[in-house]
Write a protein that holds these residues in place. Structure first.
Motif, PDB file in Angstrom:
ATOM      1  N   VAL A 130      -2.886  -2.099  15.247  1.00 26.18           N
ATOM      2  CA  VAL A 130      -1.779  -2.008  14.296  1.00 26.18           C
ATOM      3  C   VAL A 130      -0.780  -3.103  14.661  1.00 26.18           C
ATOM      4  O   VAL A 130      -0.341  -3.183  15.815  1.00 26.18           O
ATOM      5  CB  VAL A 130      -1.108  -0.620  14.360  1.00 26.18           C
ATOM      6  CG1 VAL A 130       0.088  -0.556  13.420  1.00 26.18           C
ATOM      7  CG2 VAL A 130      -2.118   0.475  14.035  1.00 26.18           C
ATOM      8  N   PRO A 131      -0.432  -3.954  13.703  1.00 29.79           N
ATOM      9  CA  PRO A 131       0.533  -5.024  13.988  1.00 29.79           C
ATOM     10  C   PRO A 131       1.869  -4.458  14.488  1.00 29.79           C
ATOM     11  O   PRO A 131       2.296  -3.373  14.071  1.00 29.79           O
ATOM     12  CB  PRO A 131       0.715  -5.718  12.629  1.00 29.79           C
ATOM     13  CG  PRO A 131      -0.514  -5.366  11.858  1.00 29.79           C
ATOM     14  CD  PRO A 131      -0.923  -4.008  12.322  1.00 29.79           C
ATOM     15  N   ALA A 132       2.509  -5.209  15.370  1.00 34.59           N
ATOM     16  CA  ALA A 132       3.786  -4.776  15.962  1.00 34.59           C
ATOM     17  C   ALA A 132       4.828  -4.454  14.894  1.00 34.59           C
ATOM     18  O   ALA A 132       5.579  -3.475  15.031  1.00 34.59           O
ATOM     19  CB  ALA A 132       4.306  -5.846  16.913  1.00 34.59           C
ATOM     20  N   ALA A 133       4.888  -5.249  13.848  1.00 36.55           N
ATOM     21  CA  ALA A 133       5.879  -5.020  12.784  1.00 36.55           C
ATOM     22  C   ALA A 133       5.670  -3.655  12.127  1.00 36.55           C
ATOM     23  O   ALA A 133       6.638  -2.943  11.840  1.00 36.55           O
ATOM     24  CB  ALA A 133       5.806  -6.129  11.747  1.00 36.55           C
ATOM     25  N   VAL A 134       4.420  -3.274  11.900  1.00 38.07           N
ATOM     26  CA  VAL A 134       4.124  -1.983  11.282  1.00 38.07           C
ATOM     27  C   VAL A 134       4.446  -0.857  12.260  1.00 38.07           C
ATOM     28  O   VAL A 134       4.971   0.197  11.864  1.00 38.07           O
ATOM     29  CB  VAL A 134       2.670  -1.924  10.791  1.00 38.07           C
ATOM     30  CG1 VAL A 134       2.300  -0.527  10.298  1.00 38.07           C
ATOM     31  CG2 VAL A 134       2.441  -2.954   9.692  1.00 38.07           C
ATOM     32  N   LYS A 135       4.150  -1.063  13.536  1.00 39.93           N
ATOM     33  CA  LYS A 135       4.511  -0.060  14.541  1.00 39.93           C
ATOM     34  C   LYS A 135       6.007   0.222  14.518  1.00 39.93           C
ATOM     35  O   LYS A 135       6.435   1.373  14.603  1.00 39.93           O
ATOM     36  CB  LYS A 135       4.104  -0.526  15.941  1.00 39.93           C
ATOM     37  CG  LYS A 135       2.626  -0.443  16.218  1.00 39.93           C
ATOM     38  CD  LYS A 135       2.329  -0.891  17.637  1.00 39.93           C
ATOM     39  CE  LYS A 135       0.851  -0.894  17.909  1.00 39.93           C
ATOM     40  NZ  LYS A 135       0.535  -1.361  19.267  1.00 39.93           N
ATOM     41  N   PHE A 159       6.005  10.574   1.241  1.00 41.12           N
ATOM     42  CA  PHE A 159       6.234   9.572   2.284  1.00 41.12           C
ATOM     43  C   PHE A 159       7.068   8.423   1.741  1.00 41.12           C
ATOM     44  O   PHE A 159       6.886   8.004   0.594  1.00 41.12           O
ATOM     45  CB  PHE A 159       4.894   9.007   2.779  1.00 41.12           C
ATOM     46  CG  PHE A 159       4.066   9.996   3.545  1.00 41.12           C
ATOM     47  CD1 PHE A 159       4.088  10.007   4.925  1.00 41.12           C
ATOM     48  CD2 PHE A 159       3.276  10.918   2.884  1.00 41.12           C
ATOM     49  CE1 PHE A 159       3.343  10.921   5.638  1.00 41.12           C
ATOM     50  CE2 PHE A 159       2.525  11.835   3.588  1.00 41.12           C
ATOM     51  CZ  PHE A 159       2.557  11.840   4.966  1.00 41.12           C
ATOM     52  N   ASP A 160       7.948   7.883   2.581  1.00 38.34           N
ATOM     53  CA  ASP A 160       8.666   6.650   2.271  1.00 38.34           C
ATOM     54  C   ASP A 160       7.735   5.485   2.555  1.00 38.34           C
ATOM     55  O   ASP A 160       7.150   5.399   3.644  1.00 38.34           O
ATOM     56  CB  ASP A 160       9.918   6.505   3.132  1.00 38.34           C
ATOM     57  CG  ASP A 160      11.005   7.493   2.753  1.00 38.34           C
ATOM     58  OD1 ASP A 160      11.155   7.772   1.547  1.00 38.34           O
ATOM     59  OD2 ASP A 160      11.696   7.990   3.662  1.00 38.34           O
ATOM     60  N   VAL A 161       7.604   4.588   1.598  1.00 37.00           N
ATOM     61  CA  VAL A 161       6.724   3.429   1.741  1.00 37.00           C
ATOM     62  C   VAL A 161       7.496   2.333   2.468  1.00 37.00           C
ATOM     63  O   VAL A 161       8.462   1.798   1.944  1.00 37.00           O
ATOM     64  CB  VAL A 161       6.242   2.934   0.367  1.00 37.00           C
ATOM     65  CG1 VAL A 161       5.336   1.717   0.529  1.00 37.00           C
ATOM     66  CG2 VAL A 161       5.520   4.050  -0.385  1.00 37.00           C
ATOM     67  N   LYS A 162       7.067   2.010   3.677  1.00 36.69           N
ATOM     68  CA  LYS A 162       7.744   0.993   4.485  1.00 36.69           C
ATOM     69  C   LYS A 162       7.129  -0.387   4.331  1.00 36.69           C
ATOM     70  O   LYS A 162       7.782  -1.396   4.538  1.00 36.69           O
ATOM     71  CB  LYS A 162       7.737   1.405   5.967  1.00 36.69           C
ATOM     72  CG  LYS A 162       8.515   2.673   6.248  1.00 36.69           C
ATOM     73  CD  LYS A 162       9.974   2.482   5.928  1.00 36.69           C
ATOM     74  CE  LYS A 162      10.803   3.678   6.325  1.00 36.69           C
ATOM     75  NZ  LYS A 162      12.219   3.461   6.126  1.00 36.69           N
ATOM     76  N   SER A 163       5.849  -0.433   4.029  1.00 39.48           N
ATOM     77  CA  SER A 163       5.138  -1.673   3.723  1.00 39.48           C
ATOM     78  C   SER A 163       4.212  -1.330   2.573  1.00 39.48           C
ATOM     79  O   SER A 163       3.340  -0.470   2.710  1.00 39.48           O
ATOM     80  CB  SER A 163       4.359  -2.168   4.942  1.00 39.48           C
ATOM     81  OG  SER A 163       3.661  -3.350   4.639  1.00 39.48           O
ATOM     82  N   PRO A 164       4.411  -1.950   1.409  1.00 36.96           N
ATOM     83  CA  PRO A 164       3.775  -1.468   0.177  1.00 36.96           C
ATOM     84  C   PRO A 164       2.265  -1.654   0.115  1.00 36.96           C
ATOM     85  O   PRO A 164       1.686  -2.469   0.810  1.00 36.96           O
ATOM     86  CB  PRO A 164       4.455  -2.301  -0.907  1.00 36.96           C
ATOM     87  CG  PRO A 164       4.868  -3.546  -0.220  1.00 36.96           C
ATOM     88  CD  PRO A 164       5.219  -3.146   1.186  1.00 36.96           C
ATOM     89  N   ILE A 165       1.689  -0.872  -0.779  1.00 36.72           N
ATOM     90  CA  ILE A 165       0.293  -1.057  -1.122  1.00 36.72           C
ATOM     91  C   ILE A 165       0.225  -2.306  -1.995  1.00 36.72           C
ATOM     92  O   ILE A 165       1.031  -2.465  -2.919  1.00 36.72           O
ATOM     93  CB  ILE A 165      -0.255   0.182  -1.845  1.00 36.72           C
ATOM     94  CG1 ILE A 165      -0.274   1.341  -0.839  1.00 36.72           C
ATOM     95  CG2 ILE A 165      -1.631  -0.087  -2.434  1.00 36.72           C
ATOM     96  CD1 ILE A 165      -0.745   2.644  -1.404  1.00 36.72           C
ATOM     97  N   LEU A 166      -0.696  -3.196  -1.660  1.00 33.82           N
ATOM     98  CA  LEU A 166      -0.793  -4.476  -2.367  1.00 33.82           C
ATOM     99  C   LEU A 166      -0.849  -4.286  -3.880  1.00 33.82           C
ATOM    100  O   LEU A 166      -1.633  -3.489  -4.385  1.00 33.82           O
ATOM    101  CB  LEU A 166      -2.017  -5.245  -1.891  1.00 33.82           C
ATOM    102  CG  LEU A 166      -1.981  -5.702  -0.439  1.00 33.82           C
ATOM    103  CD1 LEU A 166      -3.291  -6.367  -0.054  1.00 33.82           C
ATOM    104  CD2 LEU A 166      -0.819  -6.633  -0.187  1.00 33.82           C
ATOM    105  N   GLY A 167       0.004  -5.020  -4.574  1.00 36.77           N
ATOM    106  CA  GLY A 167       0.070  -4.949  -6.021  1.00 36.77           C
ATOM    107  C   GLY A 167       1.044  -3.908  -6.546  1.00 36.77           C
ATOM    108  O   GLY A 167       1.309  -3.847  -7.740  1.00 36.77           O
ATOM    109  N   PHE A 168       1.580  -3.096  -5.652  1.00 40.18           N
ATOM    110  CA  PHE A 168       2.493  -2.030  -6.055  1.00 40.18           C
ATOM    111  C   PHE A 168       3.761  -2.078  -5.192  1.00 40.18           C
ATOM    112  O   PHE A 168       4.208  -1.076  -4.638  1.00 40.18           O
ATOM    113  CB  PHE A 168       1.799  -0.671  -5.947  1.00 40.18           C
ATOM    114  CG  PHE A 168       0.590  -0.590  -6.823  1.00 40.18           C
ATOM    115  CD1 PHE A 168       0.708  -0.296  -8.172  1.00 40.18           C
ATOM    116  CD2 PHE A 168      -0.675  -0.846  -6.308  1.00 40.18           C
ATOM    117  CE1 PHE A 168      -0.407  -0.252  -8.992  1.00 40.18           C
ATOM    118  CE2 PHE A 168      -1.801  -0.801  -7.118  1.00 40.18           C
ATOM    119  CZ  PHE A 168      -1.667  -0.507  -8.467  1.00 40.18           C
TER     120      PHE A 168
END
Length: 140
Positions: free
Chosen positions: A55-60, A3-12
């Motif tokens: 789910v926040p609009a930005a993430v959608k 998967f392409d990470v569009k919003s990262p996992i915190l700390g990474f």
């Protein structure tokens, strides 16, 4: 699946591609597709409890979720030995869009979702799940 990470996992924040592997119907492994770390154990929250959030609009938009049918939500689990000492982070779910192979972590507002915690013991759910299974066997 990668998967392409569009919003990262915190700390990474530098990790751009993650690989999701199914362990069984409850657990998954999420690892950096381009390096040896990080590696996370994920759990399907719906086998443990009712779990619902907006789910926040930005993430959608980032994940193009509007017309997507193949969405998966999981939570990061900190595995301990024994397994009953493990914890689940219900305040920062990871959302996967299988249709376009994108993913993002969402950080929920703890004031809006006071029923979810950062480190809930899995034993809180393990015991009740075990009791439910026993009740089903007795009822049959």
């Amino acid at each position: 699946m990668v998967f392409d990470v569009k919003s990262p996992i915190l700390g990474f924040e530098k990790v751009k591609k993650m690989k999701l592997e199914k362990i069984d119907d409850v657990f998954m492994r999420l690892s950096n597709a381009e390096d040896n770390s990080p590696v996370f154990t994920l759990i399907n929250p719906f086998v443990l409890r009712e779990y619902e959030f907006d789910v926040p609009a930005a993430v959608k938009l980032l994940l193009d979720l509007e017309d997507t049918k193949n969405i998966f939500i999981a939570n990061i689990m900190v595995v301990q030995n024994p397994i009953q000492d493990s914890t689940v982070n219900f305040l920062a779910p990871v959302i996967f869009n299988f249709d376009n192979q994108t993913m993002a972590q969402v950080v929920l507002d703890s004031l809006k979702y006071p029923q979810y915690q950062l480190a809930e013991p899995i034993s809180d759910y393990y015991k009740s799940e075990e009791a439910n299974e026993m009740m089903e066997k007795i009822s049959d």
